[in-house]
Design a protein around this motif. Structure first.
Motif, PDB file in Angstrom:
ATOM      1  N   ARG A  39       0.766  -1.186   0.040  1.00 36.96           N
ATOM      2  CA  ARG A  39       0.133  -0.075  -0.013  1.00 36.96           C
ATOM      3  C   ARG A  39       0.870   1.295   0.095  1.00 36.96           C
ATOM      4  NH1 ARG A  39      -5.357   0.149   3.786  1.00 36.96           N
ATOM      5  NH2 ARG A  39      -5.668  -1.640   2.249  1.00 36.96           N
ATOM      6  N   TRP A  40       1.823   1.343   0.880  1.00 38.68           N
ATOM      7  CA  TRP A  40       2.699   2.498   0.830  1.00 38.68           C
ATOM      8  C   TRP A  40       3.651   2.403  -0.507  1.00 38.68           C
ATOM      9  CZ3 TRP A  40       2.114   6.376   3.495  1.00 38.68           C
ATOM     10  CH2 TRP A  40       1.604   6.408   4.888  1.00 38.68           C
ATOM     11  N   LEU A  43       1.455   4.442  -2.636  1.00 40.63           N
ATOM     12  CA  LEU A  43       1.286   5.899  -2.472  1.00 40.63           C
ATOM     13  C   LEU A  43       2.610   6.367  -2.855  1.00 40.63           C
ATOM     14  CD1 LEU A  43      -0.242   5.589   1.049  1.00 40.63           C
ATOM     15  CD2 LEU A  43      -1.137   6.243  -1.178  1.00 40.63           C
ATOM     16  N   TYR A 330      -4.092  10.745   2.930  1.00 39.85           N
ATOM     17  CA  TYR A 330      -4.424   9.278   3.145  1.00 39.85           C
ATOM     18  C   TYR A 330      -4.680   8.786   4.593  1.00 39.85           C
ATOM     19  CZ  TYR A 330      -3.781   4.334   3.429  1.00 39.85           C
ATOM     20  OH  TYR A 330      -3.872   2.864   3.897  1.00 39.85           O
ATOM     21  N   SER A 333      -7.922  10.524   5.773  1.00 40.18           N
ATOM     22  CA  SER A 333      -9.273   9.880   5.303  1.00 40.18           C
ATOM     23  C   SER A 333      -9.522   8.755   6.088  1.00 40.18           C
ATOM     24  CB  SER A 333      -9.139   9.764   3.939  1.00 40.18           C
ATOM     25  OG  SER A 333      -8.911  11.134   3.163  1.00 40.18           O
ATOM     26  N   THR A 334      -8.347   7.809   6.036  1.00 40.62           N
ATOM     27  CA  THR A 334      -8.536   6.361   6.423  1.00 40.62           C
ATOM     28  C   THR A 334      -8.829   6.202   7.919  1.00 40.62           C
ATOM     29  OG1 THR A 334      -6.167   6.165   6.532  1.00 40.62           O
ATOM     30  CG2 THR A 334      -7.374   5.373   4.535  1.00 40.62           C
ATOM     31  N   ILE A 347      -6.913   1.213  -3.917  1.00 47.13           N
ATOM     32  CA  ILE A 347      -5.844   2.211  -3.862  1.00 47.13           C
ATOM     33  C   ILE A 347      -5.178   2.374  -5.492  1.00 47.13           C
ATOM     34  CG2 ILE A 347      -3.638   3.092  -3.098  1.00 47.13           C
ATOM     35  CD1 ILE A 347      -4.452   2.144  -0.295  1.00 47.13           C
TER      36      ILE A 347
END
Length: 788
Positions: A39-40, A43, A330, A333-334, A347
C-alpha cells in the motif's frame, strides 16, 4: 588438480553464492508481500507520478532558434515572465557611462622640470669652456639646437639668473592654467576630474574653455614674452626665451583612460536591467514566422526560466512535498472517514484514475494551446472549462463510494489547479463539478443516468462561470461567453467518457457497479437458470428475499439494486446439494434423517462456501461475494444443535455450540444485514399456517429481535430506527404475498368434482388435520434453516 575438478569447484562455489544470495534476499522480498508495504509503495509511486506531472523542472525546454530561423510550431508562454530588454538595458548603461566625466592626471612637476632644465643649461654657459663645447652641452641639456646668434645673445647677457627667474615667473601662470594635448576632444565633455598624481586629491573642473591645448600654450608664451609692456627682458632675448620655453613646455593635464574606463564600467554595473512583461498564454512565436530579435529574447527568457532550479535537491524537495501531502491526506481519510477503508486494489484504481486525469489534462493543455493558436478569437482560458475533470469523480463514485469520490474530487481539483496556475476559481469549478457529478450517479440503475449526470455537471459549470462573470463585472465578455459553451460541453463529454470506460474498469478490476448489477438482475443469467432447474424452491425463496431486501433498502435509503441482486444470488451454493435443503424436498423424503446432526450442520454451512466459489467463478464481484459470505453471519443452526444436545453423551463427548454455527463473518454493510434479515424472515413466514397481518407482524418482529440480540448486526451500521423501518417494509411485502383469497364455487356436478378431485369445499375435519400437519412441518423446516 585436473580441469574436471577445477570446474566442479567453480560450480560448487557458484552454487554456494546463489544459496547465500537466496538466504539474504528472501527476507527482503518477503517484506514486499505484505499488503501494508504494498500500500505504501503504491502511495510512493503516486507521489512520484504527481510530482512528475507538476514539477516545472521536468518541463520541455523550448527549441533553440537563431534570429532569422523559421519557427516549426507555435510557442506560447506557460507562465508570466519578465524578459530583459538587452537593447534598452545597454542604452541605459551607455547613458550612465557617458555621465562619468573623464579623469585627467595633473602633472605638477612640469614647471619645476622646465626650471631645472634652464638652470642646468645656464650653469654650463657660465663655465669658462670653449664656446663650441658650451654650445653643444647646452643644446644637449635643452634637447634642441640653438643658432649661433641665439647662443651669442644669451652669452652677451652673461646668462643672467635674474633674467631666467623673470622668464619663469611670466611662464608659470600659463602652465598653471592647465595644458591639454587635445582641447577639441575635451570640449565634448561636461567637465573633467583633475587628480593630483602625487597626493591623489581630485578637483572637478567645469571651466573647460579656460584650459589650453599645446598650440594655445605656445602662443600664450610667445605673446607674453614678446609683449613690449613686459619689463625685465631685453628685446634681443625675447625671441630666444620664447623658443626655449616653447620647446620645453608640455601638457600638464594628461587623460587617464584606464581610470576613466574603470569608473564608467562601475556605473554600468550599477544600472538595473530593463524588463518587459510577458503574460501567461501569450504567443511568443507562431509557426512559419521568422524569428526576430525580440522573439529571440523572449525564447531565451523562457528557456532560462524553465532551466532554473533544475537541481537534484529541488526535484527531491518537490517529490517529498508531494509525498507528504499524499500521505497526510491518506492517513486522515482512512482514520477519520468511516467509509474510506480501501483495499490495495482500490488504492491502485484510485491512483490510476488520478494520474490518468492529470495526464489527460496535460495533453489537453497542449491541444488547447494549438487550438488557441489556430483560432485566435477563442481565449485559451475558455478551453480549460472543457476539460472533463468530473469524469474521474463520477467513475470513483460508481465503483467505490461517495466518501472516496469526495477525497478524489479534492485531490484532482487541487493538483489540476496547480497544473494550470490560473488562480483559485478554476479549482473551485472542478471541485464543485466533481462533487455534483459524483452525486448524480450515486444510484445509477441505467446507463442513461450517466448522460444525465454529465448534463447536470455541464449546467453546474454554466452557473459557476456565470457567477464568475458577475463577480468581475464581465458577464457578457467574450471569454465568459466561450467559457459557458465550453463548460456545458465539458460536462456532457464527462458523462460519455464514464459511460464508455465503466465496462472496461469492471472487466479489468472486477468491480461490481450498479450497471453490472443491472446485468446480473436479468433472470436469464445462466447461474440463475441453473438455480431454477436444480433448486426451484431455493430460486423461489431467493426471488421473494430479493423483493423484501429491495423494499427494505428503499426504506432506509441504501442501495436497493445491490440488495435485490445480492438476494438473488445469496443461496446459489445450494445448487451443489439441493436435496439437503427443505425448500427443495418435493417428495417429502428428508435426507437429514439418515445423518448425524453434526454432518447435517456441515452440509448446511457448506452452501456458503460453495456459493462463494460459484460467485467467483461467474465473476459476480466482491460486493455480492461479501454478502453471500455474510448473509448468515455466525448464527446458530438451532434445530440440529438441539438435536445433537438430545443425543449427547457427556461421558463420551460434549456438544460444542461453535460446531453448529456458520463461520461468518457477520454483516459488514447495511445491505448485507438487510439480506440476512430478509432471508430469515422469508423462511420463517413459510411456517405460518394462518398468515394474518397480526401474525406476520409478530413473526417479523420476533425474527429481527432474535438476530439483533444474537449480535449479528453489531458490525454493520443498521440502527434501531433502520430496523423499525425494515420491519414495516417487510410487513407490507409479506401481507401482499400471503393475502386472503376468495374461494369461488364451481358449476360442475358433485359426482364429477369428486371423481376429478376438484377443489370443492372440504370437511372441517379434513381441513383441520391438514392445517395441523402443515404447521408441524413448517416449524420443523424453520428450525432446520437455523431460525429459533
Amino acid at each position: 588438480m585436473d580441469k574436471t575438478d577445477q570446474t566442479r569447484k567453480k560450480r560448487g562455489g557458484f552454487s554456494l553464492l546463489l544459496l547465500w544470495g537466496k538466504i539474504r534476499v528472501r527476507p527482503f522480498l518477503r517484506i514486499f508481500k505484505s499488503p501494508h508495504v504494498q500500500r505504501w509503495l503504491l502511495l510512493i509511486i503516486a507521489s512520484l507520478s504527481i510530482a512528475a506531472f507538476l514539477s516545472q523542472t521536468l518541463e520541455e525546454v523550448p527549441p533553440v532558434y537563431r534570429v532569422g530561423d523559421v519557427a516549426t510550431k507555435d510557442l506560447r508562454a506557460d507562465r508570466d515572465l519578465l524578459v530583459k530588454d538587452k537593447r534598452a538595458t545597454e542604452k541605459k548603461m551607455e547613458d550612465a557611462a557617458r555621465k562619468v566625466i573623464p579623469v585627467y592626471d595633473h602633472a605638477s612637476s612640469v614647471l619645476p622640470e622646465i626650471e631645472g632644465i634652464i638652470d642646468s643649461a645656464f650653469s654650463v654657459m657660465r663655465r669658462r669652456n670653449a664656446e663650441e663645447t658650451q654650445k653643444r652641452e647646452v643644446e644637449h641639456i635643452l634637447g634642441f639646437e640653438l643658432t649661433r646668434q641665439e647662443f651669442q645673445a644669451l652669452k652677451a647677457h652673461r646668462f643672467d639668473e635674474k633674467l631666467i627667474n623673470r622668464v619663469e615667473d611670466l611662464t608659470a601662470p600659463i602652465i598653471k592654467q592647465g595644458i591639454v594635448s587635445d582641447k577639441e576632444l575635451l570640449l565634448q565633455e561636461e567637465g573633467i576630474v583633475v587628480r593630483d598624481i602625487q597626493t591623489g586629491e581630485e578637483v572637478t573642473r567645469r571651466d573647460l574653455d579656460s584650459l589650453l591645448d599645446y598650440q594655445e600654450a605656445k602662443g600664450a608664451v610667445k605673446k607674453t614674452l614678446e609683449d613690449l609692456q613686459v619689463k625685465g627682458i631685453p628685446t634681443d632675448l625675447r625671441g630666444v626665451m620664447v623658443k626655449i620655453i616653447n620647446n620645453l613646455i608640455s601638457p600638464n593635464l594628461i587623460f587617464n583612460r584606464q581610470e576613466t574606463n574603470r569608473r564608467r564600467e562601475v556605473e554600468r554595473t550599477l544600472v538595473k536591467p530593463v524588463f518587459f512583461p510577458i503574460e501567461k498564454g501569450e504567443i511568443l512565436l507562431r509557426r512559419g514566422e521568422r524569428v526576430t530579435e525580440e522573439n529571440f529574447l523572449k525564447l531565451e527568457a523562457l528557456r532560462e526560466e524553465r532551466s532554473k532550479g533544475g537541481t537534484l535537491v529541488m526535484v527531491v524537495g518537490f517529490v517529498l512535498l508531494t509525498g507528504f501531502f499524499v500521505a497526510s491526506f491518506y492517513l486522515f481519510s482512512t482514520k477519520n472517514i468511516r467509509k474510506v477503508s480501501p483495499t490495495n486494489k482500490d488504492i491502485l484504481f484510485f491512483i490510476l484514475v488520478l494520474i490518468s486525469s492529470l495526464g489527460m489534462v496535460r495533453i489537453s493543455v497542449v491541444v488547447a494551446e494549438g487550438l488557441a493558436g489556430a483560432f485566435p478569437g477563442v481565449p485559451l482560458s475558455s478551453y480549460y472549462y472543457f476539460f472533463p475533470v468530473a469524469a474521474g469523480a463520477m467513475l470513483i463514485r460508481i465503483v467505490l463510494n461517495s466518501e472516496v469520490a469526495l477525497v478524489y474530487s479534492i485531490f484532482t481539483s487541487f493538483f489540476t489547479g496547480l497544473l494550470f496556475g490560473e488562480g483559485i476559481f478554476l479549482p473551485i469549478i472542478y471541485l464543485i463539478g466533481s462533487i455534483v457529478g459524483a452525486h448524480s450517479v450515486a444510484r445509477c440503475d441505467q446507463r442513461s443516468q450517466l448522460i444525465k449526470g454529465g448534463l447536470l455537471v455541464g449546467l453546474t459549470n454554466l452557473l459557476l462561470i456565470s457567477f464568475q462573470g458577475m463577480s468581475t463585472a464581465s458577464l457578457f465578455a467574450v471569454d465568459i461567453m466561450f467559457g459557458l459553451l465550453m463548460g456545458l460541453a465539458g460536462g456532457i463529454v464527462a458523462g460519455f467518457i464514464v459511460m464508455g470506460i465503466t465496462p472496461v474498469v469492471e472487466s479489468i478490476f472486477g468491480y461490481t457497479t450498479d450497471i453490472k448489477l443491472l446485468e446480473l438482475a436479468n433472470l436469464d443469467q445462466p447461474i440463475l437458470k441453473d438455480v431454477l432447474m436444480k433448486a426451484p424452491g431455493t430460486y423461489h425463496h431467493s426471488m421473494i428475499v430479493g423483493n423484501l431486501a429491495e423494499t427494505g433498502a428503499r426504506a432506509i435509503t441504501v442501495n436497493p439494486l445491490l440488495a435485490r441482486v445480492s438476494a438473488y444470488y445469496h443461496d446459489i451454493g445450494k445448487t451443489k446439494k439441493p436435496q439437503y435443503f427443505i425448500e427443495n424436498q418435493m417428495t417429502g423424503n428428508n435426507r437429514h434423517d439418515k445423518l448425524t446432526p453434526s454432518m447435517s450442520s456441515l452440509i448446511l454451512v457448506s452452501h456458503v462456501k460453495d456459493g462463494i466459489e460459484l460467485a467467483k467463478g461467474n465473476k459476480l464481484g466482491n460486493k455480492i461475494i461479501n454478502i453471500i459470505k455474510q448473509h448468515h453471519g455466525t448464527r446458530l443452526i438451532n434445530f440440529f444443535y438441539q438435536k445433537a444436545k438430545e443425543q449427547e453423551d457427556p461421558e463420551v463427548q460434549e456438544v460444542d455450540e461453535r460446531d453448529f454455527r456458520y463461520f461468518g463473518p457477520k454483516p459488514q454493510t447495511k445491505e448485507a444485514g438487510l439480506v440476512m434479515l430478509a432471508d430469515a424472515v422469508e423462511a420463517a413466514s413459510r411456517t405460518l399456517d394462518d398468515p394474518t397481518p397480526a401474525r406476520i407482524q409478530g413473526l417479523v418482529q420476533k425474527i429481527i429481535n432474535d438476530i439483533f440480540i444474537d449480535g449479528q448486526l453489531d458490525e454493520c451500521e443498521l440502527t434501531l430506527k433502520d430496523l423499525n423501518a425494515i420491519a414495516k417494509s417487510f410487513n407490507i411485502v409479506l401481507n401482499a404475498i400471503h393475502h386472503q383469497r376468495i374461494e369461488y364455487p364451481e358449476s360442475q356436478p358433485e359426482g364429477e368434482r369428486q371423481t376429478n378431485g376438484g377443489s370443492g369445499p372440504k370437511s372441517a375435519k379434513e381441513a383441520k388435520g391438514k392445517a395441523g400437519k402443515s404447521k408441524e412441518n413448517g416449524r420443523r423446516d424453520i428450525k432446520r434453516l437455523g431460525v429459533s
